[in-house]
Design an enzyme around this catalytic site. Structure first.
Site, PDB file in Angstrom:
ATOM      1  N   THR A 132       0.839  -1.206   0.000  1.00  0.00           N
ATOM      2  CA  THR A 132       0.000   0.000   0.000  1.00  0.00           C
ATOM      3  C   THR A 132       0.875   1.259   0.000  1.00  0.00           C
ATOM      4  OG1 THR A 132      -1.385   1.338   1.487  1.00  0.00           O
ATOM      5  CG2 THR A 132      -0.162  -0.413   2.516  1.00  0.00           C
ATOM      6  N   ASP A 133       0.320   2.372  -0.467  1.00  0.00           N
ATOM      7  CA  ASP A 133       1.094   3.621  -0.423  1.00  0.00           C
ATOM      8  C   ASP A 133       1.253   4.120   1.014  1.00  0.00           C
ATOM      9  OD1 ASP A 133      -1.462   4.648   0.090  1.00  0.00           O
ATOM     10  OD2 ASP A 133      -1.348   6.240  -1.412  1.00  0.00           O
ATOM     11  N   GLU A 134       0.497   3.506   1.954  1.00  0.00           N
ATOM     12  CA  GLU A 134       0.634   3.901   3.365  1.00  0.00           C
ATOM     13  C   GLU A 134       2.041   3.617   3.900  1.00  0.00           C
ATOM     14  OE1 GLU A 134      -1.930   4.617   5.945  1.00  0.00           O
ATOM     15  OE2 GLU A 134      -3.697   4.625   4.654  1.00  0.00           O
ATOM     16  N   TYR A 191      -0.940  -0.338  11.233  1.00  0.00           N
ATOM     17  CA  TYR A 191      -1.343  -0.952   9.959  1.00  0.00           C
ATOM     18  C   TYR A 191      -0.239  -0.754   8.916  1.00  0.00           C
ATOM     19  CZ  TYR A 191      -3.360  -1.103   5.239  1.00  0.00           C
ATOM     20  OH  TYR A 191      -3.565  -1.348   3.900  1.00  0.00           O
ATOM     21  N   LYS A 215       2.236  -3.518   7.119  1.00  0.00           N
ATOM     22  CA  LYS A 215       2.294  -3.690   5.661  1.00  0.00           C
ATOM     23  C   LYS A 215       3.719  -3.446   5.144  1.00  0.00           C
ATOM     24  CE  LYS A 215      -0.650  -4.386   3.136  1.00  0.00           C
ATOM     25  NZ  LYS A 215      -1.243  -5.677   2.646  1.00  0.00           N
TER      26      LYS A 215
HETATM   27  N1  NAD Z   1      -8.501  -0.383   0.570  1.00  0.00           N
HETATM   28  C1  NAD Z   1      -7.520   0.337   0.034  1.00  0.00           C
HETATM   29  O1  NAD Z   1      -7.714   1.491  -0.325  1.00  0.00           O
HETATM   30  C2  NAD Z   1      -6.146  -0.278  -0.151  1.00  0.00           C
HETATM   31  C3  NAD Z   1      -5.151   0.474  -0.789  1.00  0.00           C
HETATM   32  C4  NAD Z   1      -3.903  -0.120  -1.025  1.00  0.00           C
HETATM   33  C5  NAD Z   1      -3.660  -1.423  -0.618  1.00  0.00           C
HETATM   34  N2  NAD Z   1      -4.644  -2.127   0.030  1.00  0.00           N
HETATM   35  C6  NAD Z   1      -4.355  -3.518   0.400  1.00  0.00           C
HETATM   36  O2  NAD Z   1      -5.216  -4.325  -0.384  1.00  0.00           O
HETATM   37  C7  NAD Z   1      -5.567  -5.504   0.326  1.00  0.00           C
HETATM   38  C8  NAD Z   1      -7.067  -5.651   0.374  1.00  0.00           C
HETATM   39  O3  NAD Z   1      -7.629  -4.517   1.007  1.00  0.00           O
HETATM   40  P1  NAD Z   1      -9.222  -4.382   1.202  1.00  0.00           P
HETATM   41  O4  NAD Z   1      -9.511  -2.951   1.330  1.00  0.00           O
HETATM   42  O5  NAD Z   1      -9.892  -5.190   0.188  1.00  0.00           O
HETATM   43  O6  NAD Z   1      -9.368  -5.080   2.634  1.00  0.00           O
HETATM   44  P2  NAD Z   1     -10.653  -5.708   3.350  1.00  0.00           P
HETATM   45  O7  NAD Z   1     -10.450  -5.428   4.797  1.00  0.00           O
HETATM   46  O8  NAD Z   1     -11.897  -5.293   2.676  1.00  0.00           O
HETATM   47  O9  NAD Z   1     -10.478  -7.287   3.095  1.00  0.00           O
HETATM   48  C9  NAD Z   1      -9.485  -8.052   3.706  1.00  0.00           C
HETATM   49  C10 NAD Z   1      -9.831  -9.530   3.477  1.00  0.00           C
HETATM   50  O10 NAD Z   1      -8.794 -10.327   4.062  1.00  0.00           O
HETATM   51  C11 NAD Z   1      -9.393 -11.376   4.802  1.00  0.00           C
HETATM   52  N3  NAD Z   1      -8.467 -11.766   5.875  1.00  0.00           N
HETATM   53  C12 NAD Z   1      -8.077 -11.032   6.946  1.00  0.00           C
HETATM   54  N4  NAD Z   1      -7.232 -11.731   7.721  1.00  0.00           N
HETATM   55  C13 NAD Z   1      -7.051 -12.928   7.110  1.00  0.00           C
HETATM   56  C14 NAD Z   1      -6.278 -14.081   7.409  1.00  0.00           C
HETATM   57  N5  NAD Z   1      -5.517 -14.132   8.509  1.00  0.00           N
HETATM   58  N6  NAD Z   1      -6.326 -15.143   6.571  1.00  0.00           N
HETATM   59  C15 NAD Z   1      -7.116 -15.101   5.446  1.00  0.00           C
HETATM   60  N7  NAD Z   1      -7.874 -14.043   5.128  1.00  0.00           N
HETATM   61  C16 NAD Z   1      -7.848 -12.963   5.941  1.00  0.00           C
HETATM   62  C17 NAD Z   1     -10.690 -10.791   5.332  1.00  0.00           C
HETATM   63  O11 NAD Z   1     -11.618 -11.802   5.703  1.00  0.00           O
HETATM   64  C18 NAD Z   1     -11.139  -9.956   4.137  1.00  0.00           C
HETATM   65  O12 NAD Z   1     -11.896 -10.739   3.247  1.00  0.00           O
HETATM   66  C19 NAD Z   1      -4.908  -5.387   1.687  1.00  0.00           C
HETATM   67  O13 NAD Z   1      -3.706  -6.098   1.684  1.00  0.00           O
HETATM   68  C20 NAD Z   1      -4.642  -3.897   1.838  1.00  0.00           C
HETATM   69  O14 NAD Z   1      -3.549  -3.644   2.673  1.00  0.00           O
HETATM   70  C21 NAD Z   1      -5.870  -1.580   0.276  1.00  0.00           C
END
Ligand code: NAD
Length: 339
Positions: free
Chosen positions: A125-127, A149, A153
């Protein structure tokens, strides 16, 4: 092109949009989704995929080596979306973030080595950059994460890289900016504000509301990952993904209220959260020039479609907001001083 893909965390927001995108685009890719179904994982997100013979769901934890190895067997690419993802929750409960985001990634990397999986994409993530300051964060900018968080990451991001350097693991890392779109758990800014506004509830804005983020539609993110998945020779590389559309939280609140014809008085300024990053903004020249990716969704149109999706899919979020979410929301916002 991979033939059998292991997606972890595919029942969450971005993972589920990616799985649906891939199943629809390719008639010959099988997708296995390993997801623990935490509060953020939602089988409703994948209703359209349930009956697809090329889609398999496995309920399980990425920290569980046995289930990971069993599920990864025969896959030729792993994309790791699974994570605890909400900055606010990481402030009150860092342990689950360190466990899933760091240790879980380690387990997946070990499986990649043991089973000789040809490709591993770590969704970072960009975070991880922390505050961008006046410059755009580049792939080689220092990582200065500001929340548990972001730090978890960053740990996973660099652990994945170390597996490439140390063991030659076929790792690629992506760092995307803030996603918006359908099926986002309504604790995150856009989905929280839209669903609160639809219910005539206040939109809590931290601090000055001037903190800015780069906004990307989740399908533009999916398209970028599709390109990363299919390109050869990216081992050890990092790719930023973002649009350059920067918007402050208050501006986002105004846009949503305007789209729904709701009054600006619904905005409530509340005390800031600790470690709140002022600006995240990424330089995306690398993915544009190397892979030819660029965002396709116009920001205003993408936001209008997103607002409309939540307005037409109350069944999806009302269920969530009536459960555990209520207690979470009270815990998060009830004690905050109004500004
Ligand atoms: N949302 C954003 O804007 C954003 C931006 C950049 C990167 N990301 C990254 O993208 C990815 C997805 O983000 P999101 O917003 O869809 O998150 P989300 O919270 O909507 O979904 C996370 C998913 O991971 C599953 N999960 C959590 N712990 C787990 C484990 N121990 N084993 C198996 N499954 C598990 C959850 O059940 C859920 O389905 C993450 O890695 C996040 O860091 C998100």
């Amino acid at each position: 092109m991979p033939k059998r893909l292991l997606v972890t965390g595919g029942a969450g927001f971005i993972g589920s949009n990616f799985v649906k995108y891939i199943l629809e685009k390719y008639g010959d890719i099988e997708v296995v989704n390993l997801d623990k179904l935490t509060y953020a994982g939602n089988p409703d997100n994948l209703k359209e995929a349930e009956d697809n013979p090329r889609y398999t769901f496995v309920k399980g934890d990425i920290c569980d080596r046995e289930i990971v190895e069993k599920t990864a067997e025969g896959c030729d690419c792993i994309i790791n979306f699974a994570a605890e993802t909400h900055v606010d929750r990481s402030i009150s409960d860092p342990a689950s973030f360190i466990m899933t985001d760091v240790y879980g990634t380690y387990v997946l990397l070990e499986a990649t080595r043991a089973l000789e999986i040809p490709k591993f994409i770590q969704i970072s993530t960009d975070e991880v950059y922390g505050d961008a300051g006046e410059e755009l964060s580049r792939e080689d900018s220092p990582l200065m994460p500001q929340s548990p968080y972001a730090a978890s990451k960053a740990g996973a991001d660099r652990l994945a890289y170390s597996y490439y350097v140390t063991y030659g693991a076929p790792v690629v890392i992506t760092r995307c900016s803030n996603n918006y779109g359908p099926n986002q758990y309504p604790e995150k800014l856009v989905s929280l504000f839209v669903t609160n506004a639809l219910d005539d509830q206040v939109l809590p804005v931290y601090g000055t509301g001037k903190n800015t983020r780069d906004w990307i539609h989740v399908l533009d993110h999916a398209r970028a990952l599709d390109m990363v998945m299919n390109a050869e020779g990216l081992e050890g590389e990092v790719f930023n993904i973002g649009t350059g559309t920067e918007l402050g939280v208050l501006e986002m609140a105004d846009l949503i209220l305007e789209a729904l014809g709701k009054p600006k008085s619904l905005v409530e300024m509340v005390e800031d959260r600790p470690g709140h990053v002022r600006r995240h903004a990424v330089n995306t020249e690398k993915i544009r020039s190397r892979l030819g990716w660029k965002p396709e969704v116009d920001f205003k149109q993408g936001m209008l479609n997103t607002v409309e999706w939540y307005a037409h899919n109350r069944w999806w979020w009302e269920k969530i907001k009536s459960g555990e979410f209520k207690e979470y929301y009270r815990r998060m916002y009830a004690g905050l001083q109004k500004q």
